[in-house]
Design an enzyme around this catalytic site. Sequence first.
Site, PDB file in Angstrom:
ATOM      1  N   ASP A 238      -5.794  -0.539  -1.871  1.00  0.00           N
ATOM      2  CA  ASP A 238      -6.489  -1.436  -2.788  1.00  0.00           C
ATOM      3  C   ASP A 238      -7.896  -1.818  -2.344  1.00  0.00           C
ATOM      4  O   ASP A 238      -8.261  -1.707  -1.170  1.00  0.00           O
ATOM      5  CB  ASP A 238      -5.699  -2.724  -2.931  1.00  0.00           C
ATOM      6  CG  ASP A 238      -5.736  -3.552  -1.645  1.00  0.00           C
ATOM      7  OD1 ASP A 238      -5.345  -3.025  -0.586  1.00  0.00           O
ATOM      8  OD2 ASP A 238      -6.197  -4.707  -1.687  1.00  0.00           O
TER       9      ASP A 238
ATOM     10  N   GLY B 198       0.779  -1.240   0.000  1.00  0.00           N
ATOM     11  CA  GLY B 198       0.000   0.000   0.000  1.00  0.00           C
ATOM     12  C   GLY B 198       0.811   1.290   0.000  1.00  0.00           C
ATOM     13  O   GLY B 198       0.368   2.305  -0.517  1.00  0.00           O
TER      14      GLY B 198
ATOM     15  N   GLU C 269       4.074   4.513   5.666  1.00  0.00           N
ATOM     16  CA  GLU C 269       2.842   3.705   5.629  1.00  0.00           C
ATOM     17  C   GLU C 269       1.758   4.415   4.825  1.00  0.00           C
ATOM     18  O   GLU C 269       1.729   5.634   4.759  1.00  0.00           O
ATOM     19  CB  GLU C 269       2.324   3.502   7.066  1.00  0.00           C
ATOM     20  CG  GLU C 269       2.570   2.120   7.643  1.00  0.00           C
ATOM     21  CD  GLU C 269       1.646   1.051   7.079  1.00  0.00           C
ATOM     22  OE1 GLU C 269       1.283   1.074   5.882  1.00  0.00           O
ATOM     23  OE2 GLU C 269       1.269   0.164   7.843  1.00  0.00           O
ATOM     24  N   ASP C 270       0.858   3.635   4.271  1.00  0.00           N
ATOM     25  CA  ASP C 270      -0.274   4.228   3.559  1.00  0.00           C
ATOM     26  C   ASP C 270      -1.349   4.723   4.518  1.00  0.00           C
ATOM     27  O   ASP C 270      -1.832   5.843   4.409  1.00  0.00           O
ATOM     28  CB  ASP C 270      -0.877   3.227   2.558  1.00  0.00           C
ATOM     29  CG  ASP C 270      -1.209   1.872   3.180  1.00  0.00           C
ATOM     30  OD1 ASP C 270      -0.901   1.634   4.381  1.00  0.00           O
ATOM     31  OD2 ASP C 270      -1.793   1.033   2.473  1.00  0.00           O
TER      32      ASP C 270
ATOM     33  N   ASP D  74      -5.017   2.418  10.781  1.00  0.00           N
ATOM     34  CA  ASP D  74      -6.431   2.202  11.068  1.00  0.00           C
ATOM     35  C   ASP D  74      -6.551   1.850  12.555  1.00  0.00           C
ATOM     36  O   ASP D  74      -6.493   2.741  13.407  1.00  0.00           O
ATOM     37  CB  ASP D  74      -6.904   1.093  10.118  1.00  0.00           C
ATOM     38  CG  ASP D  74      -8.392   0.853  10.120  1.00  0.00           C
ATOM     39  OD1 ASP D  74      -9.150   1.786  10.387  1.00  0.00           O
ATOM     40  OD2 ASP D  74      -8.803  -0.285   9.848  1.00  0.00           O
TER      41      ASP D  74
HETATM   42  P1  IMP Z   1      -4.488  -1.510  11.150  1.00  0.00           P
HETATM   43  O1  IMP Z   1      -3.626  -2.613  11.679  1.00  0.00           O
HETATM   44  O2  IMP Z   1      -5.932  -1.711  11.536  1.00  0.00           O
HETATM   45  O3  IMP Z   1      -3.997  -0.136  11.515  1.00  0.00           O
HETATM   46  O4  IMP Z   1      -4.533  -1.691   9.595  1.00  0.00           O
HETATM   47  C1  IMP Z   1      -3.748  -1.029   8.717  1.00  0.00           C
HETATM   48  C2  IMP Z   1      -3.829  -1.707   7.370  1.00  0.00           C
HETATM   49  O5  IMP Z   1      -5.185  -2.004   7.000  1.00  0.00           O
HETATM   50  C3  IMP Z   1      -3.322  -0.772   6.314  1.00  0.00           C
HETATM   51  O6  IMP Z   1      -1.934  -0.913   6.129  1.00  0.00           O
HETATM   52  C4  IMP Z   1      -4.120  -1.164   5.102  1.00  0.00           C
HETATM   53  O7  IMP Z   1      -3.463  -2.214   4.426  1.00  0.00           O
HETATM   54  C5  IMP Z   1      -5.414  -1.689   5.649  1.00  0.00           C
HETATM   55  N1  IMP Z   1      -6.508  -0.679   5.573  1.00  0.00           N
HETATM   56  C6  IMP Z   1      -7.120  -0.068   6.615  1.00  0.00           C
HETATM   57  N2  IMP Z   1      -8.075   0.768   6.192  1.00  0.00           N
HETATM   58  C7  IMP Z   1      -8.063   0.712   4.845  1.00  0.00           C
HETATM   59  C8  IMP Z   1      -8.841   1.380   3.820  1.00  0.00           C
HETATM   60  O8  IMP Z   1      -9.744   2.206   4.056  1.00  0.00           O
HETATM   61  N3  IMP Z   1      -8.533   1.047   2.532  1.00  0.00           N
HETATM   62  C9  IMP Z   1      -7.553   0.152   2.203  1.00  0.00           C
HETATM   63  N4  IMP Z   1      -6.807  -0.493   3.132  1.00  0.00           N
HETATM   64  C10 IMP Z   1      -7.061  -0.211   4.442  1.00  0.00           C
HETATM   65 MG    MG Z   2      -0.736  -1.297   4.319  1.00  0.00          MG
END
Ligand code: IMP
Ligand code: MG
Length: 186
Positions: free
Chosen positions: A162, A46, A102-103, A106
């Site tokens: 994606d 991402g 990082e992209d 979340d």
């Molecule tokens: P976390 O561990 O919940 O912070 O998740 C982060 C990862 O979830 C990111 O690196 C993305 O790959 C994916 N992600 C979370 N939200 C989105 C979104 O709205 N669109 C696409 N990928 C997302």
């Molecule tokens: Mg990611």
Amino acid sequence: MQSYHEFLSEILIPEQELQDKVKELGKIISRDYQEQDLHLVCILRGGVLFLTDLMRSISVPHSIDFMAISSYGSGVREASGHIRLTMDLRDDIQGRNVLLVEDIVDSGHTLTSVLGLLATRKPASLKVCTLLDKAERRETEVPIDYVGFVIPNKYVFGYGLDLDEYYRELPFIGVVNEDKYTPPDH
Ligand code: IMP
Ligand code: MG
């Protein structure tokens, strides 16, 4: 494959706004890392578009490396916090000034795990730059040093992010209308 026009509910961040923000972040990072060795670490896949644009906005010499992880979890769109390293960095980061690119952050679980792993390798410094921050979804507190945009709790795609591995190439960040989106059948 569907054309994104069929399920795009809104463009959350247009191309020009992304490009302006990346340039701004690049300037700040260049200032902060003046006279320092800088090593950018990008989490595949991402963060790739963000990384390559960001690099061109950073005026201090720097190196790059990549790592890939997959998160086990309940569903495709819920990170569980348990990550598996599917591709490690090529270079040792001991003594380096690492900036993780990082992209999106979340829940924060992915970043927490990656930071924990990288910290064991004794970098001189370890900072985080994320393009997007879904702050209201945070489940675990995680330090972020550079943020592009804080966004609402909507599923977004484009500019590296994606939908079932597609649409990363789009130059803007869009919000998906889940009722109109059909996942690929392979
Ligand atoms: P976390 O561990 O919940 O912070 O998740 C982060 C990862 O979830 C990111 O690196 C993305 O790959 C994916 N992600 C979370 N939200 C989105 C979104 O709205 N669109 C696409 N990928 C997302
Ligand atoms: Mg990611």
